[in-house]
Design a protein around this motif. Sequence first.
Motif, PDB file in Angstrom:
ATOM      1  N   VAL B 330       0.726  -1.318  -0.007  1.00 41.27           N
ATOM      2  CA  VAL B 330       0.028   0.069  -0.176  1.00 41.27           C
ATOM      3  C   VAL B 330       0.862   1.082  -0.067  1.00 41.27           C
ATOM      4  CG1 VAL B 330      -1.773  -1.251   1.225  1.00 41.27           C
ATOM      5  CG2 VAL B 330      -0.409  -0.026   2.659  1.00 41.27           C
ATOM      6  N   TRP B 331       2.170   1.151  -0.187  1.00 36.22           N
ATOM      7  CA  TRP B 331       3.116   2.271   0.045  1.00 36.22           C
ATOM      8  C   TRP B 331       2.726   3.370  -0.985  1.00 36.22           C
ATOM      9  CZ3 TRP B 331       4.895  -1.517  -3.094  1.00 36.22           C
ATOM     10  CH2 TRP B 331       5.478  -1.232  -4.355  1.00 36.22           C
ATOM     11  N   GLY B 332       2.102   3.232  -2.344  1.00 35.41           N
ATOM     12  CA  GLY B 332       2.041   4.203  -2.993  1.00 35.41           C
ATOM     13  C   GLY B 332       0.853   5.019  -2.768  1.00 35.41           C
ATOM     14  N   HIS B 333      -0.103   4.777  -1.756  1.00 33.39           N
ATOM     15  CA  HIS B 333      -0.805   5.680  -1.342  1.00 33.39           C
ATOM     16  C   HIS B 333      -0.210   7.021  -0.677  1.00 33.39           C
ATOM     17  CE1 HIS B 333      -1.653   3.577   2.813  1.00 33.39           C
ATOM     18  NE2 HIS B 333      -0.673   4.549   2.886  1.00 33.39           N
ATOM     19  N   PHE B 348      -3.075   0.989  -5.714  1.00 31.68           N
ATOM     20  CA  PHE B 348      -2.778   1.169  -4.328  1.00 31.68           C
ATOM     21  C   PHE B 348      -3.871   1.684  -3.561  1.00 31.68           C
ATOM     22  CE2 PHE B 348       1.788   1.722  -5.937  1.00 31.68           C
ATOM     23  CZ  PHE B 348       2.163   0.734  -4.919  1.00 31.68           C
ATOM     24  N   SER B 351      -5.687  -1.490  -2.756  1.00 32.92           N
ATOM     25  CA  SER B 351      -5.038  -2.285  -1.545  1.00 32.92           C
ATOM     26  C   SER B 351      -5.341  -1.527  -0.350  1.00 32.92           C
ATOM     27  CB  SER B 351      -3.599  -2.640  -1.947  1.00 32.92           C
ATOM     28  OG  SER B 351      -2.929  -1.298  -2.251  1.00 32.92           O
ATOM     29  N   THR B 352      -5.239  -0.377  -0.507  1.00 31.44           N
ATOM     30  CA  THR B 352      -5.382   0.519   0.704  1.00 31.44           C
ATOM     31  C   THR B 352      -6.726   0.377   1.591  1.00 31.44           C
ATOM     32  OG1 THR B 352      -3.933   2.251   0.059  1.00 31.44           O
ATOM     33  CG2 THR B 352      -4.941   2.848   1.825  1.00 31.44           C
TER      34      THR B 352
END
Lengths: 223, 603
Positions: B330-333, B348, B351-352
Amino acid sequence: MNWSWILPPSFSTVSGDIDGIYYVILWITGITFFITEALLFYFIFKYRHKEGRKATYDHGSTKMEIAWTMVPLVIVLWIGVVSKGVWDTVKVDVPAAGLEVIVTGKQFEWNVTYPGPDGALGTSDDFETLNELHAPEDQPIVITLRSEDVIHSFFLPEMRIKQDAVPGQDITVWFEAIQPGDYTIGCAELCGIGHTTMGGTLTIYTAADFQAWSSSQAQQQQP
Amino acid sequence: MSTIEQEMVHAAEGGHHDHHELPFIRKYIFSTDHKMIAKQFMFVSLFFLVIGGLLATMMRWQLGYPGEPMPGGMLLPDAMMAPTPNGAIMLPEFYNSLVTMHGTIMIFFAIMPLLVGLFGNLLIPLQIGAEDMAFPRLNMISFWLAVPAGILMLSSFAVEGGAAGAGWTSYAPLSVSGEWTGVYLGQQLWLASLTILGFSSLVGAVNYITTVINMRAPGMTWFRMPLATWALFVTAILILLAIPILAGALIMLLFDQTIGTGFFRPEVGGEPLLWQHLFWFFGHPEVYILILPAMGIVSEVISNRARKPIFGYHSMVLAIIGIGFLGWIVWGHHMFMSGMNPLLGTSFMISTMAIAVPSAIKTFNWLATIWKGDLHLDSPMLYALAFVSMFIIGGLSGIFMASTPVDIYIHDTYFIVAHIHYVLFGGSLFAIFAGITFWFPKMFGRMMNETLNKVHFGLTIVLYNLVFWPMHNLGLQGMMRRIYDFTQYEYLAPLQPMNQFISISVFLLVAAQSVYAFNFFWSIFRGEKASNNPWDSNTLEWTVPSPPPHGNFPEMPVVYRGPYEYSSPESDTDFYPQTKPPPSKPPVQELIPEPVTPTPEGF
């Protein structure tokens, strides 16, 4: 003091949809918030220790676990699907430009380059403004966003537009304003000592007024 | 027989290694006893918690009273404050350092070592029935790496150019050169400090994982482990996998600064977004490192104080693992507005959104645990219930940011500042208060004063909400975060009264913490003496003396059941310790001394 959860007014073609999703989420989370907090406080009150109370010996319920797994899953995925449409409109599907400009951020100012009378960027009749973006209403303004030094974030709060400007990258941003007036340009990413001063003005004209402003600028800035 | 097994047998035989003979320096300074190391982490991180709070107070002065002389500002050097006839006014470069160092210190030097260093060390061996960590010397090294890291971080305030000023996220290229921030050496000290601290965390994580896998007492199966230990175990795995990414990124950035490499410098072909990808690939698991142990602690306290088994133990464990797993994708959020391909934003976002599911499972299970319970509303329980209440808010506000179009507007505003503080302060810090209060008798053999704790709880929960709730409203009005003087923007100037209100609340909130500080130190020396098991708890740490001796267990504990058998019909009290033999199968050694008299019915 403004304790309101209502968003301030917005003035672009996409901002209504963005605000709409915000309100949908506000309703969903707001209802969830009141129900869960109310249950919490009710249980705390109802089941507080008293002489003779004995807790129920209960390890759980698979049915309930499935329920509170599936219901949130369906709701958040639905929010995701709705959000995707608006996101694609704002960030992915860039419409044909009514006006194309280049916005370049650098410590601590925004430089805007306009195409000039020939309507094409990168020619000798281009002209520039500093910390001001002038544009017509009811036309897609397509911006090529650049940075000369560090990362800045180009923020038009009233248009609900935000995009980081990254050195070494050309990033396309677009919006279409629906009402003439003066609006804010801000920098939303910490960019150094003068970050707080990196503001400017977005001026939206009627098509005719913009034409007049544009030609006068082009003439003034001719060498 | 492995060394570990030999040591375990030794412990089981009641071996005490003559540890009472230890000289002062081995007992209190270079200790290898997990309980002493836990206390060392606690004292150092509470010190940093105070520092972090004071930095926030200064920041809030500037935001509440922009450009006005700060009380006591004349005591600070001219590099931080501009002296005027009326007093000293904060400089923007110092404000940027405050923003950076408040975040860095709170996350890396206060919350993380309190949750992982304190509770990981204190609880893991005691809750699984081990005499110590698998690698006691590594454990000592872990603490003694954290100390120089802390000293380096603090010393950066004193060097020329001041402390790092590129935010705790240290985005390149702003962080690459002092040309952009005015900070040269301070930024390098920041990088060096966090790299050293990373090694400290890594060493600790290896130790926790090994201990949990290898050193569980007989009968302590995976699904009889207390949720605190489960959470700390999954957290250790996250640390083990995430910290190397951070260390790599930090070293790359240090090279960019010092020896002219160009990983993140676009002018020589580098990629600024690479820093963000590396940082957040570490940074999002880090967020869960900061919340999972808190969830574990709260589960212990709530089940115990509700005198009721935790509702849905298995789904609680699965939710911990689920959050740990989802944390990697989820890091892209954090990067929706970064210039990353917008198509990635959608994946993202999905997944978030999915993270909401295990979070909801945990929240509903806590609610169901107190449902039909017998709630003892003493201070650990109040802090734990505050965690649940505040985590609901922090969790729900996360959904706004997860939705990509809404994030366009609220990204990098005070809305996110509100969100992170509802999770990290309302969540993690309340859990830390719950945990310290709950395990205080085990650590020091004395109880904390209940009245003072309730006063502290009341003041903190009210003032905390007066500080962070209105930050949502500031964000919705478009106020950016990390901004030295928001009144420069015409549309933000009307927000000054609310900012002043928040600042005053912060001053009171920080002052209210002195109640806890006083109670903490007073109770260490003067608190009411605690029994071995003051909370009538089931888990193993409460079967040993308070505080436990070196080696913890006089003999190897044997575990018969799960940790949350409260109000079980099988037990004549409302708790049923994990080590208490079931009536149907009395262990042999207990039968021998007692003469067996056959009843008329026979056996």
